[in-house]
Design an enzyme around this catalytic site. Sequence first.
Site, PDB file in Angstrom:
ATOM      1  N   HIS A 221       0.745  -1.225   0.234  1.00 33.76           N
ATOM      2  CA  HIS A 221       0.147  -0.247   0.025  1.00 33.76           C
ATOM      3  C   HIS A 221       0.803   1.244  -0.066  1.00 33.76           C
ATOM      4  CE1 HIS A 221       0.166   1.230   4.344  1.00 33.76           C
ATOM      5  NE2 HIS A 221       0.311  -0.192   4.628  1.00 33.76           N
ATOM      6  N   ASP A 245       5.884   1.437   7.198  1.00 35.19           N
ATOM      7  CA  ASP A 245       4.340   1.052   6.963  1.00 35.19           C
ATOM      8  C   ASP A 245       3.950   2.239   5.988  1.00 35.19           C
ATOM      9  OD1 ASP A 245       1.728   0.092   7.018  1.00 35.19           O
ATOM     10  OD2 ASP A 245       1.167   0.786   8.912  1.00 35.19           O
ATOM     11  N   GLU A 279      -5.296   2.126   1.847  1.00 31.41           N
ATOM     12  CA  GLU A 279      -5.242   0.775   2.814  1.00 31.41           C
ATOM     13  C   GLU A 279      -5.605   1.039   4.247  1.00 31.41           C
ATOM     14  OE1 GLU A 279      -3.594  -2.312   5.430  1.00 31.41           O
ATOM     15  OE2 GLU A 279      -2.933  -0.390   5.271  1.00 31.41           O
ATOM     16  N   GLU A 280      -4.888   2.177   4.760  1.00 32.52           N
ATOM     17  CA  GLU A 280      -4.958   2.254   6.137  1.00 32.52           C
ATOM     18  C   GLU A 280      -6.371   2.858   6.637  1.00 32.52           C
ATOM     19  OE1 GLU A 280      -2.604   1.681   7.982  1.00 32.52           O
ATOM     20  OE2 GLU A 280      -0.730   2.292   7.271  1.00 32.52           O
ATOM     21  N   ASP A 307       3.744  -5.747   3.143  1.00 27.09           N
ATOM     22  CA  ASP A 307       3.477  -4.503   4.110  1.00 27.09           C
ATOM     23  C   ASP A 307       4.189  -4.675   5.181  1.00 27.09           C
ATOM     24  OD1 ASP A 307       2.076  -2.618   5.560  1.00 27.09           O
ATOM     25  OD2 ASP A 307       0.049  -3.514   5.463  1.00 27.09           O
ATOM     26  N   HIS A 396       2.173   4.055  12.474  1.00 26.64           N
ATOM     27  CA  HIS A 396       1.039   5.047  12.650  1.00 26.64           C
ATOM     28  C   HIS A 396       1.203   6.070  13.493  1.00 26.64           C
ATOM     29  CE1 HIS A 396      -1.967   1.312  11.455  1.00 26.64           C
ATOM     30  NE2 HIS A 396      -1.090   1.487  10.637  1.00 26.64           N
TER      31      HIS A 396
HETATM   32  N1  BES Z   1       0.848  -2.434   8.159  1.00 28.18           N
HETATM   33  C1  BES Z   1      -0.512  -2.601   8.876  1.00 28.18           C
HETATM   34  C2  BES Z   1      -0.804  -3.882   9.419  1.00 28.18           C
HETATM   35  C3  BES Z   1       0.053  -4.531  10.443  1.00 28.18           C
HETATM   36  C4  BES Z   1       0.320  -3.936  11.268  1.00 28.18           C
HETATM   37  C5  BES Z   1       0.184  -5.837  10.351  1.00 28.18           C
HETATM   38  C6  BES Z   1       1.125  -4.351  12.372  1.00 28.18           C
HETATM   39  C7  BES Z   1       0.827  -6.570  11.435  1.00 28.18           C
HETATM   40  C8  BES Z   1       1.219  -5.891  12.391  1.00 28.18           C
HETATM   41  C9  BES Z   1      -1.612  -2.018   7.954  1.00 28.18           C
HETATM   42  O1  BES Z   1      -0.990  -1.109   7.389  1.00 28.18           O
HETATM   43  C10 BES Z   1      -2.772  -1.589   8.953  1.00 28.18           C
HETATM   44  O2  BES Z   1      -2.571  -0.719   9.656  1.00 28.18           O
HETATM   45  N2  BES Z   1      -3.731  -2.147   8.757  1.00 28.18           N
HETATM   46  C11 BES Z   1      -5.222  -1.888   9.588  1.00 28.18           C
HETATM   47  C12 BES Z   1      -6.245  -2.744   9.369  1.00 28.18           C
HETATM   48  C13 BES Z   1      -7.073  -2.106   8.129  1.00 28.18           C
HETATM   49  C14 BES Z   1      -8.092  -3.146   7.898  1.00 28.18           C
HETATM   50  C15 BES Z   1      -7.356  -0.847   8.262  1.00 28.18           C
HETATM   51  C16 BES Z   1      -4.784  -2.266  11.011  1.00 28.18           C
HETATM   52  O3  BES Z   1      -4.056  -3.027  11.367  1.00 28.18           O
HETATM   53  O4  BES Z   1      -5.294  -1.357  11.995  1.00 28.18           O
HETATM   54 ZN    ZN Z   2       0.657  -0.990   6.269  1.00 26.81          ZN
END
Ligand code: BES
Ligand code: ZN
Length: 447
Positions: A221, A245, A279-280, A307, A396
């Site tokens: 992403h 990220d 994606e976020e 990712d 984040h």
């Molecule tokens: N890169 C993250 C996902 C992640 C974070 C995987 C930490 C494993 C460990 C991704 O960009 C993300 O933040 N995804 C969201 C979920 C999405 C459905 C909005 C999340 O994990 O909150």
């Molecule tokens: Zn991510």
Amino acid sequence: MGVRRRLAAVIPLAVAEIVATVSAHARGTGSPDAETVYIVTARQTYDAAGLLAREATAWKDSLGRELVIAQLDPLQIGALSRHVHEREQRCGGFFAFASRPEAEAFIVRDRTAEAIALPLGGLYTIDNQATVGPWLAQVSEANIHATITTLSAFRNRYYASPYGRQAAEWIRDSWQALAAERDDATVELFQGCSNCSTQPSVILTVRGAELPDEVVVLGGHLDSITSAFSVPVPDLEQPAPGADDDASGIATLTEIIRISLASGWKPRRTVKFMGYAAEEVGLRGSAAIANRFRDDGINVIGVLQLDMTNYRQNVGRDLRIVSDFSNTALTTYFAELFDAYLVPLGGVRSALACNYGCSDHASWTSAGFPAGMVFEAGRPQNPNNPWDLGAFQSIHSTADTLANMGNSASNSVRFAQFGLAFAGELGKTYDGAEDAIFSDDFEVVVD
Ligand code: BES
Ligand code: ZN
């Protein structure tokens, strides 16, 4: 304030996670003043978060898991989210929609169960060392470092900010430059996402020379976020470097593209590289693409998601294969590819369950395609927190920078090598068979 304090006191960790992400979805419709948002989430989550939801209905997904569609107030959720994210340092999964019919259609159309079980093992062969072998030593830490540096220097890559669009256009231009000499490659912006605001996804397509209708996808992403965006009307000027990220994933893809195209490789199958928008805020760009491909009947035979590839403490592993929301045969293939190409270089792999649809591979899985993800080595997991995935703790936040990852992209090198193995082995190599047949004929004539 009262609500915030009360929930902070009683809300379980799992719910805190979900709530944090819900807020991102809620505000992410492009209309911050939207009255409500409809979320699809686990029953367990809803039970704990019931304080917030209205008009909930119970459902089951294709795996038989209990789900709830609940109507939420974005303002309320948004206020909660920042607090939770700061306190709990957790992420979570849910899907959000502008209307109840859309949420219901999502559950009804969901094909996760079928996608996980698709028996594609026969397609997943390893016999193209001639192409993949010479690529591996060409991976340049400096190149990956440079791309992460450029991407994280955009003020943010938030899907609804002008910077988020500019970053996508920069990726388009950079991939275009790498494909400039190739008449079998095209780069486009995918704009067909109705809730991605002004941020497009980027797609580089290398047309398959023999089997153009069989499609292999590698993606990551391109957007970024911080918890400071989790308010009803975010300040679009806020910094969100997103170096790990997921500038790391895009930089890894860029290095895979550079090496494979510069080598003159012509894949037998069509290979597509994708930088996903938004994606976020709920896997939006990837969902739009995967659903379009599903509607168009495109035959996607394997999807690799990158990712977060760059953070690693001294954990005795280099890469983790995500086991859930993924096709089983494909994750087995990931392990075989790793063992064939990375173990001889000293690589060590392990496995990880996200326990929710944590990235864009889940969009492909939900649309019925075989998909999987590899994830960074990270740090030791907190044994007392089942939600701790051992990821870089600064994601984040404004601390998601290269400087906080030892100012090095060396951990992403293995992921570029892995992605090259995946592209080369699943895309295969056009061996000039037509030329060979022509030469044979010619020789027969000469004789
Ligand atoms: N890169 C993250 C996902 C992640 C974070 C995987 C930490 C494993 C460990 C991704 O960009 C993300 O933040 N995804 C969201 C979920 C999405 C459905 C909005 C999340 O994990 O909150
Ligand atoms: Zn991510």
